[in-house]
Scaffold this active site. Structure first.
Site, PDB file in Angstrom:
ATOM      1  N   GLU A  36     -32.491  21.141 -21.132  1.00 19.01           N
ATOM      2  CA  GLU A  36     -32.192  21.004 -19.709  1.00 19.01           C
ATOM      3  C   GLU A  36     -33.394  20.465 -18.922  1.00 19.01           C
ATOM      4  OE1 GLU A  36     -30.982  23.756 -15.952  1.00 19.01           O
ATOM      5  OE2 GLU A  36     -31.083  24.667 -17.927  1.00 19.01           O
ATOM      6  N   ASP A  37     -34.594  20.955 -19.250  1.00 13.80           N
ATOM      7  CA  ASP A  37     -35.747  20.640 -18.397  1.00 13.80           C
ATOM      8  C   ASP A  37     -36.655  19.547 -18.937  1.00 13.80           C
ATOM      9  OD1 ASP A  37     -34.820  22.569 -16.797  1.00 13.80           O
ATOM     10  OD2 ASP A  37     -36.236  24.124 -17.391  1.00 13.80           O
TER      11      ASP A  37
END
Length: 746
Positions: free
Chosen positions: A92-93
């Site tokens: 996600e990051d």
């Protein structure tokens, strides 16, 4: 600038130390030791998150390590889950993809990470129901691999533990979601310890003062509780020693959130909550076959010492709860004249109670199978609900929530098979739980051989036979009777299908009618018919025509024929009028920009002009409240514990504003105060004296009823804020025969 390197080093040291603690904890578990893959996952995540800090200022990687440590220690999962927890934010990051993770760590870990990423991915957009959407994804992935949701709960637990560094409006949103979704989920999966901590933390951020107050009272009464515990358990210990069992006895103190909840629902003060203390006896069975017998032997021997409550024996040993919980609960009368609950569990049952389904895996060799059947059943129900597209986020959350709370009843089929149903289930729910066809054609039921309507609420131990008829169809009012998620979802789906079919027929009838009358089928025409028949929208109108609830005739002709001539005039005035209104509306809108990150000040002036007090919970200054921005950009003020606000926090979290009162006793608000006590001469006079004379408060309405010497009453008053309410309640309590005074919603 010279002092930067030591900070870097200390960060690195802190990270390594945290990781080594995690490894040591893992090595102390019973799992197969796969240290290399965990180390590999840590190095990979550490590299990916390098240099990134959390809001609290610590390196980002500390969060995945903390989550992995919760997964390992508090939920008891193995290396696959620990790796997935360490990697849960990487996709996600950072720029890595699920494919990268699959290539390095294999498909299983990648699948769990993918599930976790999907849940949080695309989240805080301005879409209202982001949270419900996420929750839906969460359940979808969960039904493939339960570990996804266990790691998600660990992630949420760590976020709640570090919630202090977030902005207040985010705190309410996250705390609200936690209470509404994650705590019941943890409970449903049998993670009692985590459920309790999530509830307490949510409560602490939503009602800080009340939390502190209850905590203080608990600490103040701790010594007294210890004494009661020691006195109560001493003879029990003697008895258990005689039986030659290995055991330990623990005191279980009711959680702060549960205490508050009970105070709210029962309208009693802290001092009147008597079940603060429960006693847990945890023993090692002589052998696994004797486990059940040992529970009952302990029960028999302790009920010789203290008298048991006749109606309060809860046997979850023979019938485990749907989340796997097993124990024998008895309530005994202590020597101090108070009932004390005693929970009898084996070490295995205790593990299951605290770690839920994860603990079943530990004991897999020894018959954890039938309980897993319960989990499978629950996941199947959830899959069914997800297969059916729910249009509304709040409905969806509610539907799932109905199935989360694990209070169950046991009912029997006519052939004597045992079925588990959620509490408050009706005969209709039971019919749908057997089969959709039985549900959709049922006309009534026989409960214990007596005929009952479909809305009849079932009790534990009922024997239920469903009566069906081929000609029966699903009725719209069934949605009200049905209480289980499965039945509601099925009924809604069938009704939707029928509505669609009716709309189609309605469209054909309408087109025929318009053709015959030589009227062009345009929007304005349909709009007129809609208004004429008071239909909410075009779909409703067509469905009503299709189901013959509306028959098109003379009135419709007249309406359409007459209006077609003057149509353009109507149009002109309409468009001009509308423009003007639009401009007027826009002007005040531009003046006030709401910054969701700032705390909204509620002043007398703004309460009169800008903000709306919610009708559902009637907040007054001094209550713990929050703001909600609705579709028309109006700000509505709700109490934080109001059920409507709970749904809003979970479904429309990004529209929640933090608020604080800034009022100076100028405005008056209506509140209801409930009083109860022993009837006596002149009591009413005393009540009105206290309120009107001493405190100068206006009474708007007063109702009092007495029955057999006990009176109950409700007073509706105008007050300025919560302090006024407290003063009034305290002064009313001083009147001799009044035993209970509390503020109620209505």
């Amino acid at each position: 600038m010279d002092n930067l390197p030591p900070k870097e080093i200390s960060d690195e040291e802190m990270i390594n130390q945290a990781f080594h603690e995690l490894l040591n904890d893992y090595l102390n578990t019973k799992h197969r030791k796969k240290v290399e893959i965990i180390t590999k996952a840590f190095n990979f995540a550490n590299q990916a998150h390098k240099g990134i800090k959390r809001r609290s200022g610590e390196p980002y990687i500390m969060h995945p390590i903390a989550v992995a440590s919760i997964v390992c220690n508090e939920i008891g999962l193995g290396s696959t889950s620990i790796c997935a927890a360490l990697l849960h934010d990487v996709v996600e990051d950072t720029d890595y993809t699920v494919e990268d993770i699959e290539n390095i760590f294999g498909p299983k870990i990648a699948q769990i990470v993918d599930g976790l990423t999907k849940i949080s991915g695309g989240i805080f957009g301005d879409r209202a129901s982001a949270q419900a959407e996420n929750f839906k994804k969460l359940l979808l992935t969960m039904s493939n691999d339960i570990r996804v949701i266990l790691i998600k709960i660990a992630d949420r637990l760590h976020n709640m533990r570090t919630l202090g560094s977030m902005l207040p409006n985010k705190q309410y949103k996250i705390a609200g979601e936690t209470l509404y979704i994650y705590a019941p989920l943890a409970n449903r999966l049998g993670l009692y310890k985590i459920k309790t901590e999530l509830e307490n933390l949510s409560f602490k951020y939503e009602h800080p003062e009340e939390y502190a107050e209850i905590e203080e009272k608990l600490n103040a009464t701790a010594a007294e509780r210890d004494k009661v515990f020691n006195d109560f358990t001493a003879p029990i210990r003697t008895q258990l020693d005689k039986m030659g069992l290995k055991y330990r006895i623990l005191a279980r103190v009711k959680s702060i959130y549960s205490i508050w909840n009970k105070m709210q629902t029962k309208h009693v003060p802290f001092e009147e909550i008597f079940d603060l203390l429960a006693v847990r006896i945890i023993f090692e069975p002589r052998n696994i076959e004797e486990e059940l017998n040992d529970c009952f032997d302990i029960y028999v021997s302790i009920s010789k010492i203290y008298k048991p409550h006749p109606d309060r024996l809860r046997d979850w040993v023979s019938h485990p709860k749907a989340n796997g919980y097993q124990a024998l609960h008895v309530t005994l009368m202590g020597n101090n004249g108070q009932w004390i609950e005693v929970q009898i569990r084996s070490e295995r049952m205790n593990d299951v109670a605290e770690q839920g389904f994860a603990a079943h895996w530990k004991y897999k060799e020894g018959g954890g199978s039938e309980d897993e059947g319960e989990l499978e059943k629950w996941l199947k129900t959830i899959k069914e609900i997800l297969d059916d597209p729910q249009p509304d986020a709040i409905d969806f959350l509610d539907t799932i929530k109905l199935n989360l709370f694990a209070s169950e009843i046991f009912v029997f089929t006519p052939k004597g098979e045992l079925k588990t149903m959620p509490q408050n289930s009706t005969a209709l729910d039971f019919a749908f739980s057997l089969h959709t066809d039985i549900g959709s054609h049922c006309i009534g039921a026989k409960v214990n051989h007596k005929l009952v309507p479909l809305s009849h609420k079932l009790q534990s131990g009922d024997q239920v036979e469903i009566l069906t008829s081929k000609s029966q169809r699903v009725q719209p009012q069934w949605e009200v009777f049905a209480t289980t998620a499965r039945a509601r979802a099925k009924i809604a789906a069938i009704l939707r299908k029928e509505r669609k079919a009716n709309q189609k027929i309605g469209e054909e009838i309408l087109n025929e009618f318009l053709k015959k009358e030589e009227i062009r089928p345009e929007e304005a025409v349909i709009e007129k018919l809609r208004k004429l028949h008071n239909a909410k929208n075009e779909e409703e109108l067509l469905a009503a025509i299709g189901s013959k609830a509306i028959v098109l005739g003379e009135a419709d002709k007249n309406e359409l024929k007459e209006k077609q001539t003057s149509n353009w005039k109507k149009y002109l005035t309409f468009s001009f009028g509308n423009n003007k209104e639009k401009q007027e509306e826009k002007e005040p809108q531009e003046k006030e920009k709401i910054n969701p990150k700032q705390v909204l000040k509620l002043t007398e002036e703004s309460l009169q002009k800008k903000y709306i007090m919610a009708e559902c919970c009637h907040p007054i200054p001094g209550d713990d409240v929050l703001g909600y921005v609705d579709e028309n950009d109006r700000i509505i003020i709700h109490k934080r514990q109001c059920p409507v606000a709970a749904k809003l926090k979970s479904s429309y979290g990004n529209r929640i504003l933090a608020t604080e009162w800034d009022t100076h006793k100028e405005l008056s608000f209506l509140v209801y105060i409930y009083i109860k006590g022993i009837d006596s001469m002149g009591l009413l006079n005393e009540v009105t004296q206290v309120i009107s004379r001493q405190l100068n408060v206006n009474i708007r309405k007063l109702t009092i009823e007495t029955e057999d010497g006990i009176f109950e009453g409700k007073i509706q008053l105008w007050v300025h804020d919560v302090d006024d309410v407290k003063t009034i309640c305290n002064n009313l309590k001083k009147i001799q025969n009044i035993k209970q005074v509390s503020r109620v919603e209505e």
